[in-house]
Design an enzyme around this catalytic site. Structure first.
Site, PDB file in Angstrom:
ATOM      1  N   ASN A  15     -22.451  35.617  45.791  1.00 35.92           N
ATOM      2  CA  ASN A  15     -21.199  35.485  45.037  1.00 35.92           C
ATOM      3  C   ASN A  15     -20.027  35.676  46.004  1.00 35.92           C
ATOM      4  OD1 ASN A  15     -18.855  36.243  43.570  1.00 35.92           O
ATOM      5  ND2 ASN A  15     -20.102  36.574  41.760  1.00 35.92           N
ATOM      6  N   HIS A  18     -15.056  37.511  46.087  1.00 33.30           N
ATOM      7  CA  HIS A  18     -14.137  38.482  46.684  1.00 33.30           C
ATOM      8  C   HIS A  18     -13.580  38.046  48.039  1.00 33.30           C
ATOM      9  CE1 HIS A  18     -14.383  40.869  43.234  1.00 33.30           C
ATOM     10  NE2 HIS A  18     -15.694  40.963  43.311  1.00 33.30           N
ATOM     11  N   HIS A  51     -17.224  32.924  40.045  1.00 30.51           N
ATOM     12  CA  HIS A  51     -16.772  33.161  38.670  1.00 30.51           C
ATOM     13  C   HIS A  51     -15.329  32.692  38.561  1.00 30.51           C
ATOM     14  CE1 HIS A  51     -16.358  36.387  35.229  1.00 30.51           C
ATOM     15  NE2 HIS A  51     -15.978  35.174  34.849  1.00 30.51           N
ATOM     16  N   ARG A  53     -12.424  32.826  36.580  1.00 32.29           N
ATOM     17  CA  ARG A  53     -11.921  33.625  35.453  1.00 32.29           C
ATOM     18  C   ARG A  53     -10.709  32.974  34.823  1.00 32.29           C
ATOM     19  NH1 ARG A  53     -12.814  38.997  34.267  1.00 32.29           N
ATOM     20  NH2 ARG A  53     -14.604  39.870  35.334  1.00 32.29           N
ATOM     21  N   ARG A  57      -8.174  35.256  39.057  1.00 33.92           N
ATOM     22  CA  ARG A  57      -7.840  36.327  40.001  1.00 33.92           C
ATOM     23  C   ARG A  57      -8.568  36.160  41.342  1.00 33.92           C
ATOM     24  NH1 ARG A  57     -10.806  41.424  37.111  1.00 33.92           N
ATOM     25  NH2 ARG A  57      -9.760  40.565  35.301  1.00 33.92           N
ATOM     26  N   GLU A  78     -20.186  30.973  37.205  1.00 37.26           N
ATOM     27  CA  GLU A  78     -20.123  31.967  36.130  1.00 37.26           C
ATOM     28  C   GLU A  78     -18.888  31.663  35.295  1.00 37.26           C
ATOM     29  OE1 GLU A  78     -21.998  35.566  38.834  1.00 37.26           O
ATOM     30  OE2 GLU A  78     -19.967  35.745  38.050  1.00 37.26           O
ATOM     31  N   THR A 109     -17.234  42.219  35.472  1.00 34.10           N
ATOM     32  CA  THR A 109     -17.996  41.976  34.248  1.00 34.10           C
ATOM     33  C   THR A 109     -18.787  43.233  33.909  1.00 34.10           C
ATOM     34  OG1 THR A 109     -18.154  39.719  35.046  1.00 34.10           O
ATOM     35  CG2 THR A 109     -19.482  40.277  33.135  1.00 34.10           C
ATOM     36  N   GLU A 159     -29.904  36.127  33.064  1.00 35.80           N
ATOM     37  CA  GLU A 159     -29.648  37.018  34.205  1.00 35.80           C
ATOM     38  C   GLU A 159     -29.417  38.411  33.628  1.00 35.80           C
ATOM     39  OE1 GLU A 159     -27.019  35.681  37.292  1.00 35.80           O
ATOM     40  OE2 GLU A 159     -26.407  37.729  37.781  1.00 35.80           O
ATOM     41  N   HIS A 198     -25.603  42.380  39.720  1.00 28.25           N
ATOM     42  CA  HIS A 198     -24.437  43.234  39.501  1.00 28.25           C
ATOM     43  C   HIS A 198     -24.678  44.610  40.129  1.00 28.25           C
ATOM     44  CE1 HIS A 198     -20.471  43.649  37.718  1.00 28.25           C
ATOM     45  NE2 HIS A 198     -20.740  44.928  37.818  1.00 28.25           N
TER      46      HIS A 198
HETATM   47  N1  PXP Z   1     -24.027  38.138  38.377  1.00 28.96           N
HETATM   48  C1  PXP Z   1     -23.019  38.003  37.484  1.00 28.96           C
HETATM   49  C2  PXP Z   1     -23.285  37.209  36.250  1.00 28.96           C
HETATM   50  C3  PXP Z   1     -21.758  38.574  37.717  1.00 28.96           C
HETATM   51  O1  PXP Z   1     -20.767  38.422  36.804  1.00 28.96           O
HETATM   52  C4  PXP Z   1     -21.540  39.281  38.916  1.00 28.96           C
HETATM   53  C5  PXP Z   1     -20.201  39.878  39.197  1.00 28.96           C
HETATM   54  O2  PXP Z   1     -19.221  38.941  39.087  1.00 28.96           O
HETATM   55  C6  PXP Z   1     -22.601  39.368  39.836  1.00 28.96           C
HETATM   56  C7  PXP Z   1     -23.830  38.812  39.522  1.00 28.96           C
HETATM   57  C8  PXP Z   1     -22.447  40.019  41.167  1.00 28.96           C
HETATM   58  O3  PXP Z   1     -22.126  41.359  41.038  1.00 28.96           O
HETATM   59  P1  PXP Z   1     -21.650  42.170  42.318  1.00 28.96           P
HETATM   60  O4  PXP Z   1     -20.375  41.545  42.779  1.00 28.96           O
HETATM   61  O5  PXP Z   1     -21.503  43.553  41.815  1.00 28.96           O
HETATM   62  O6  PXP Z   1     -22.742  42.014  43.356  1.00 28.96           O
END
Ligand code: PXP
Length: 247
Positions: A15, A18, A51, A53, A57, A78, A109, A159, A198
């Site tokens: 992901n 960030h 994601h 949003r 952001r 996402e 999330t 998931e 997550h």
């Molecule tokens: N999976 C989903 C569906 C998420 O919404 C997120 C966070 O946006 C993640 C995985 C990844 O989580 P993390 O950034 O805490 O590794």
């Protein structure tokens, strides 16, 4: 003699939200999430997750097309189950769409989607994404009623939100892990491919990666955070090594 059955290979979806969060902090175009996507491909990541949003952001609309153009890796988008996001997903046709709950004021999330309570709202979204050839996944808590709801909706993937596991300690963490393992087995038995994500880190990823039915982990914040110290390629490679060791 029968060989013990081998677990599925475990994919790592990275992901890159960030990277965009840092870019947006200054409003310019550095660091570019497209460059991150290219590094994921070279470092053994199996896919790009991001994601989009409602408040944009981190990832923005134009990032999606640029990421898709820049890499052959599958894109897992996402998204909240809104008309706006549905229209964007249908336009970009990512490989997969993971439907997540979204609250404007949350930092991330924070919990799973109430797939059971939201059946009527989710059914047309799941249907239209599936008709467009997009693999739908539902981001849910590891609970039987949510898996049953995913089955009723015809989602091929769930998931599991691993946030509670990631934040728990001691016996509570053991219980959370057992819950994820049990629900991964239940999903797989019912023909649904289980993923998880997550809050996963180098420290807590291995017990989750060892769950044989899990086919994919999606990891973001920790990998981008570690990248500050050792580089994105190295952070992804280390996570990949830990996942492989656990398998
Ligand atoms: N999976 C989903 C569906 C998420 O919404 C997120 C966070 O946006 C993640 C995985 C990844 O989580 P993390 O950034 O805490 O590794």
């Amino acid at each position: 003699m029968n060989q013990p059955s081998r677990p599925h290979p475990l994919r790592l979806g990275v992901n890159i939200d960030h990277v965009a969060t840092i870019r947006n902090a200054r409003g310019g175009d550095h660091p570019d999430p497209v460059r991150a996507a290219e590094i994921v491909a070279g470092a053994g990541g199996s896919g790009i997750t991001c994601h989009l949003r409602e408040d944009r952001r981190h990832i923005r609309d134009d990032d999606l097309a640029r990421i898709q153009d820049a890499t052959l890796l599958p894109l897992n988008l996402e998204m909240a189950a809104t008309d706006e996001m549905l229209e964007i997903a249908l336009r970009h046709k990512p490989h997969a769409a993971c439907i997540v709950p979204e609250r404007r004021e949350e930092r991330t999330t924070e919990g799973g989607l109430d797939a059971a309570g939201l059946h009527n709202r989710l059914a047309p979204v799941v249907g239209r994404l599936s008709d467009a050839g997009i693999r739908v996944s539902l981001f849910i808590a590891p609970e039987p009623r949510q898996i049953e709801a995913a089955m009723r909706l015809g989602a091929p993937v769930v998931e599991f939100h691993t946030g509670e596991y990631a934040h728990a300690e001691g016996d509570e963490r053991v219980r959370e892990l057992a819950r994820i393992a049990e629900m991964a087995a239940l999903a797989a038995k019912n023909g649904i491919e289980p993923h998880a994500g997550h809050g996963l880190t180098y420290e807590n990823v291995q017990p989750v990666a060892a769950i044989p039915q899990l086919a994919e982990l999606n990891i973001g914040h920790y990998l981008v955070g570690e990248a500050i110290f050792c580089g994105l390629e190295a952070s992804i490679r280390r996570m990949r090594e830990l996942m492989d060791e656990a398998r």
